[in-house]
Design a protein around this motif. Structure first.
Motif, PDB file in Angstrom:
ATOM      1  N   GLU A   1       1.046  -1.559   0.065  1.00 38.58           N
ATOM      2  CA  GLU A   1      -0.381  -0.191   0.319  1.00 38.58           C
ATOM      3  C   GLU A   1       0.642   1.053  -0.097  1.00 38.58           C
ATOM      4  OE1 GLU A   1      -3.751   2.263   2.023  1.00 38.58           O
ATOM      5  OE2 GLU A   1      -2.923   0.330   3.198  1.00 38.58           O
ATOM      6  N   LEU A   2       0.862   2.289  -1.103  1.00 38.63           N
ATOM      7  CA  LEU A   2       1.326   3.710  -0.790  1.00 38.63           C
ATOM      8  C   LEU A   2       0.272   4.896  -0.834  1.00 38.63           C
ATOM      9  CD1 LEU A   2       4.391   4.683  -2.161  1.00 38.63           C
ATOM     10  CD2 LEU A   2       2.723   4.818  -4.472  1.00 38.63           C
ATOM     11  N   SER A   3       0.709   5.045   0.636  1.00 40.99           N
ATOM     12  CA  SER A   3      -0.545   6.139   0.884  1.00 40.99           C
ATOM     13  C   SER A   3       1.540   7.384   0.877  1.00 40.99           C
ATOM     14  CB  SER A   3      -0.714   6.248   1.861  1.00 40.99           C
ATOM     15  OG  SER A   3       0.284   5.661   3.033  1.00 40.99           O
ATOM     16  N   ALA A   4       0.092   8.756   0.658  1.00 41.12           N
ATOM     17  CA  ALA A   4       1.434   9.904   1.142  1.00 41.12           C
ATOM     18  C   ALA A   4       1.349  10.263   2.083  1.00 41.12           C
ATOM     19  CB  ALA A   4      -0.075  11.196   0.192  1.00 41.12           C
ATOM     20  N   ASP A   5       2.208  10.980   2.782  1.00 42.17           N
ATOM     21  CA  ASP A   5       2.264  11.434   4.248  1.00 42.17           C
ATOM     22  C   ASP A   5       1.869  12.668   4.601  1.00 42.17           C
ATOM     23  OD1 ASP A   5       3.061  11.935   6.770  1.00 42.17           O
ATOM     24  OD2 ASP A   5       5.189  10.435   6.601  1.00 42.17           O
ATOM     25  N   THR A   6       0.483  13.095   4.766  1.00 45.43           N
ATOM     26  CA  THR A   6       0.638  14.288   4.985  1.00 45.43           C
ATOM     27  C   THR A   6       1.350  14.711   6.231  1.00 45.43           C
ATOM     28  OG1 THR A   6      -1.361  14.176   6.048  1.00 45.43           O
ATOM     29  CG2 THR A   6      -1.954  13.759   3.803  1.00 45.43           C
ATOM     30  N   ILE A   7       1.825  14.372   7.308  1.00 49.98           N
ATOM     31  CA  ILE A   7       2.066  15.232   8.288  1.00 49.98           C
ATOM     32  C   ILE A   7       3.684  16.094   7.582  1.00 49.98           C
ATOM     33  CG2 ILE A   7       2.772  15.402  10.202  1.00 49.98           C
ATOM     34  CD1 ILE A   7       0.755  12.779  10.768  1.00 49.98           C
ATOM     35  N   SER A   8       4.790  14.076   7.642  1.00 47.76           N
ATOM     36  CA  SER A   8       6.568  15.163   7.104  1.00 47.76           C
ATOM     37  C   SER A   8       6.433  14.796   5.170  1.00 47.76           C
ATOM     38  CB  SER A   8       6.937  14.177   7.844  1.00 47.76           C
ATOM     39  OG  SER A   8       6.939  12.547   7.501  1.00 47.76           O
ATOM     40  N   GLY A   9       5.480  14.960   4.193  1.00 49.55           N
ATOM     41  CA  GLY A   9       5.658  14.805   2.938  1.00 49.55           C
ATOM     42  C   GLY A   9       6.003  13.465   2.639  1.00 49.55           C
ATOM     43  N   GLY A  10       6.121  13.145   1.922  1.00 45.37           N
ATOM     44  CA  GLY A  10       7.329  11.904   0.494  1.00 45.37           C
ATOM     45  C   GLY A  10       5.797  11.378   0.593  1.00 45.37           C
ATOM     46  N   TRP A  11       6.031  10.225   0.648  1.00 45.38           N
ATOM     47  CA  TRP A  11       5.704   7.977   1.050  1.00 45.38           C
ATOM     48  C   TRP A  11       5.807   7.765   1.643  1.00 45.38           C
ATOM     49  CZ3 TRP A  11       1.463   8.668  -3.114  1.00 45.38           C
ATOM     50  CH2 TRP A  11       1.734   9.713  -3.921  1.00 45.38           C
ATOM     51  N   LEU A  12       4.880   7.013   2.077  1.00 44.88           N
ATOM     52  CA  LEU A  12       4.907   5.754   3.196  1.00 44.88           C
ATOM     53  C   LEU A  12       4.288   4.476   2.352  1.00 44.88           C
ATOM     54  CD1 LEU A  12       5.500   4.979   5.934  1.00 44.88           C
ATOM     55  CD2 LEU A  12       2.892   5.084   6.414  1.00 44.88           C
ATOM     56  N   LEU A  13       5.289   3.114   2.270  1.00 42.13           N
ATOM     57  CA  LEU A  13       5.252   1.644   1.336  1.00 42.13           C
ATOM     58  C   LEU A  13       4.571   1.348   2.828  1.00 42.13           C
ATOM     59  CD1 LEU A  13       5.233   0.304  -1.411  1.00 42.13           C
ATOM     60  CD2 LEU A  13       7.490  -0.127  -0.530  1.00 42.13           C
ATOM     61  N   THR A  14       3.761   0.852   2.451  1.00 40.62           N
ATOM     62  CA  THR A  14       3.294  -0.084   3.248  1.00 40.62           C
ATOM     63  C   THR A  14       3.144  -1.818   3.264  1.00 40.62           C
ATOM     64  OG1 THR A  14       2.173   1.684   5.292  1.00 40.62           O
ATOM     65  CG2 THR A  14       1.711  -1.024   5.063  1.00 40.62           C
ATOM     66  N   ILE A  15       4.050  -2.894   3.442  1.00 40.18           N
ATOM     67  CA  ILE A  15       3.623  -4.090   3.133  1.00 40.18           C
ATOM     68  C   ILE A  15       3.178  -5.235   4.200  1.00 40.18           C
ATOM     69  CG2 ILE A  15       5.046  -6.460   2.690  1.00 40.18           C
ATOM     70  CD1 ILE A  15       5.470  -3.847   0.916  1.00 40.18           C
ATOM     71  N   ASN A  16       1.858  -5.874   3.225  1.00 36.74           N
ATOM     72  CA  ASN A  16       0.814  -6.906   4.359  1.00 36.74           C
ATOM     73  C   ASN A  16       0.588  -5.874   6.229  1.00 36.74           C
ATOM     74  OD1 ASN A  16       0.969  -8.958   2.338  1.00 36.74           O
ATOM     75  ND2 ASN A  16       2.976  -9.498   2.920  1.00 36.74           N
ATOM     76  N   GLY A  17       0.153  -4.589   6.119  1.00 34.03           N
ATOM     77  CA  GLY A  17      -0.130  -3.706   6.615  1.00 34.03           C
ATOM     78  C   GLY A  17       1.283  -3.544   7.723  1.00 34.03           C
ATOM     79  N   ALA A  18       2.504  -4.062   7.533  1.00 35.21           N
ATOM     80  CA  ALA A  18       3.387  -3.692   8.432  1.00 35.21           C
ATOM     81  C   ALA A  18       4.742  -1.511   7.576  1.00 35.21           C
ATOM     82  CB  ALA A  18       4.766  -4.137   8.591  1.00 35.21           C
ATOM     83  N   HIS A  19       4.477  -1.012   8.428  1.00 33.74           N
ATOM     84  CA  HIS A  19       5.379   0.262   7.940  1.00 33.74           C
ATOM     85  C   HIS A  19       6.968  -0.405   7.066  1.00 33.74           C
ATOM     86  CE1 HIS A  19       2.729   3.515   9.913  1.00 33.74           C
ATOM     87  NE2 HIS A  19       2.050   3.172   9.248  1.00 33.74           N
ATOM     88  N   SER A  20       7.203  -0.348   5.955  1.00 31.82           N
ATOM     89  CA  SER A  20       7.931  -0.499   4.799  1.00 31.82           C
ATOM     90  C   SER A  20       9.293   0.034   5.229  1.00 31.82           C
ATOM     91  CB  SER A  20       7.965  -1.601   3.854  1.00 31.82           C
ATOM     92  OG  SER A  20       8.771  -2.211   3.663  1.00 31.82           O
ATOM     93  N   SER A  21       8.529   1.244   4.229  1.00 30.59           N
ATOM     94  CA  SER A  21       9.320   2.624   3.943  1.00 30.59           C
ATOM     95  C   SER A  21       8.799   3.373   3.804  1.00 30.59           C
ATOM     96  CB  SER A  21      10.170   2.125   2.358  1.00 30.59           C
ATOM     97  OG  SER A  21      11.254   1.030   2.662  1.00 30.59           O
ATOM     98  N   HIS A  22       9.741   4.620   3.592  1.00 33.64           N
ATOM     99  CA  HIS A  22       9.738   5.811   3.479  1.00 33.64           C
ATOM    100  C   HIS A  22      10.383   7.057   2.362  1.00 33.64           C
ATOM    101  CE1 HIS A  22       7.971   9.780   4.670  1.00 33.64           C
ATOM    102  NE2 HIS A  22       6.925  10.033   5.188  1.00 33.64           N
ATOM    103  N   ILE A  23       9.400   7.330   1.465  1.00 32.49           N
ATOM    104  CA  ILE A  23      10.973   8.221   0.842  1.00 32.49           C
ATOM    105  C   ILE A  23      10.166   9.409   0.542  1.00 32.49           C
ATOM    106  CG2 ILE A  23      11.002   8.280  -1.687  1.00 32.49           C
ATOM    107  CD1 ILE A  23      12.524   5.836  -0.773  1.00 32.49           C
ATOM    108  N   HIS A  24      11.055  10.906   0.903  1.00 28.46           N
ATOM    109  CA  HIS A  24      11.114  12.014   0.112  1.00 28.46           C
ATOM    110  C   HIS A  24      11.536  11.685  -1.079  1.00 28.46           C
ATOM    111  CE1 HIS A  24       9.432  14.101   4.099  1.00 28.46           C
ATOM    112  NE2 HIS A  24      10.056  13.057   4.811  1.00 28.46           N
ATOM    113  N   PRO A  25      10.482  12.183  -2.144  1.00 28.39           N
ATOM    114  CA  PRO A  25      11.386  12.301  -3.553  1.00 28.39           C
ATOM    115  C   PRO A  25      12.393  13.044  -4.215  1.00 28.39           C
ATOM    116  CG  PRO A  25       9.044  11.820  -3.859  1.00 28.39           C
ATOM    117  CD  PRO A  25       9.506  12.443  -1.699  1.00 28.39           C
ATOM    118  N   ASP A  26      12.018  14.353  -2.935  1.00 28.17           N
ATOM    119  CA  ASP A  26      12.656  15.357  -3.565  1.00 28.17           C
ATOM    120  C   ASP A  26      13.886  15.750  -2.483  1.00 28.17           C
ATOM    121  OD1 ASP A  26      11.166  16.779  -5.775  1.00 28.17           O
ATOM    122  OD2 ASP A  26      10.207  17.244  -4.276  1.00 28.17           O
TER     123      ASP A  26
END
Length: 270
Positions: free
Chosen positions: A21-46
């Motif tokens: 599941e890919l979702s936009a992080d509205t608090i710190s910005g960037g993207w949060l990647l969740t795998i099978n319900g567990a937070h897996s990665s966070h990316i700030h594209p810029d």
């Protein structure tokens, strides 16, 4: 010409090992990647330097302590996901050469599509089982190995044994660093066993986590570091970790050995 990645689209995606599941992080910005319900990665594209997960900031600080930016760092990441740490290190070390091992081929394809990850030879994503990849590599060919592979909220057991850790040590150069992310509950049984196993293979052991985690007051992550050369933290590293948004403490020497009580885990146990 630089490649422009596709704009990520929030949503749920079927992957080989379940659902991402890919979702936009509205608090710190960037993207949060969740795998099978567990937070897996966070990316700030810029901003490739930004690391939202505290254990990744801790790992980056340890690597920076040992290796100046001028080095041509060779790093093996066991567990790829969105390659946040690899992206950070690529920005920090201009001549770095990195391989990220990701067991899920579809996930590897998606993160290459979504995010502006460094291209080969700077960063290769190799699809496969982390243990099989480690045992296939030539001895003494990596400066740093990072274990950040999870099945749910725990590291796969076959990546926590003495036999596997010995294979990791053999792939490292003399003085190399093994950094393992251990997720655990309040009883810390998994972290103690993991530390005992890594400490049975490497002469020097260091642990990093916030005080509440070490005291068993919350569920979270402990970074375990092994090396065949001393790991006594400098004053600069201590200050860096204490100044973090989630201040962290270091255990080394006898304190680390006292924490890592119990027998090492073997393949027979796993």
């Amino acid at each position: 010409m630089a490649r422009t990645p596709a704009q990520p689209t929030p949503g749920r995606y079927d992957i080989d090992t379940g659902v991402a599941e890919l979702s936009a992080d509205t608090i710190s910005g960037g993207w949060l990647l969740t795998i099978n319900g567990a937070h897996s990665s966070h990316i700030h594209p810029d901003d490739p330097t930004a690391l939202d997960f505290e254990y990744l900031r801790q790992m980056a600080a340890v690597i920076d302590e040992r290796h100046p930016p001028s080095e041509r760092l060779r790093v093996l990441h066991l567990g790829g996901a969105a390659c946040a740490l690899a992206r950070h290190l690529d920005h920090r070390y201009a001549d770095a050469r990195q391989v990220a091992v990701e067991i899920d081929a579809e996930l590897a394809r998606l993160v290459r599509e979504w995010f502006d990850l460094p291209r080969a030879p700077r960063l290769r994503i190799r699809v496969g089982d982390a243990r099989e990849v480690v045992t296939s590599l030539q001895p003494g060919t990596r400066d740093v190995i990072v274990r950040d592979a999870f099945a749910g909220d725990r590291t796969p057991r076959h990546l926590t044994t003495r036999e596997f850790t010995t294979a990791v040590r053999d792939v490292l150069v003399p003085g190399g660093l093994y950094l393992a992310n251990c997720g655990d509950g309040r009883d810390l049984a998994g972290a103690r066993a993991d530390a005992a196993t890594i400490g049975s293979v490497f002469e020097h052991l260091m642990l990093i986590a916030d005080a509440a985690m070490f005291k068993g007051r919350r569920t979270g992550n402990i970074v375990i570091v092994g090396s065949d050369t001393p790991l006594e933290p400098s004053a600069a590293l201590v200050r860096t970790l204490l100044a973090d948004p989630l201040p962290a403490q270091i255990m080394s020497g006898q304190r680390a050995r006292d924490f890592a009580r119990g027998p090492a885990l073997t393949d027979d146990d796993a």
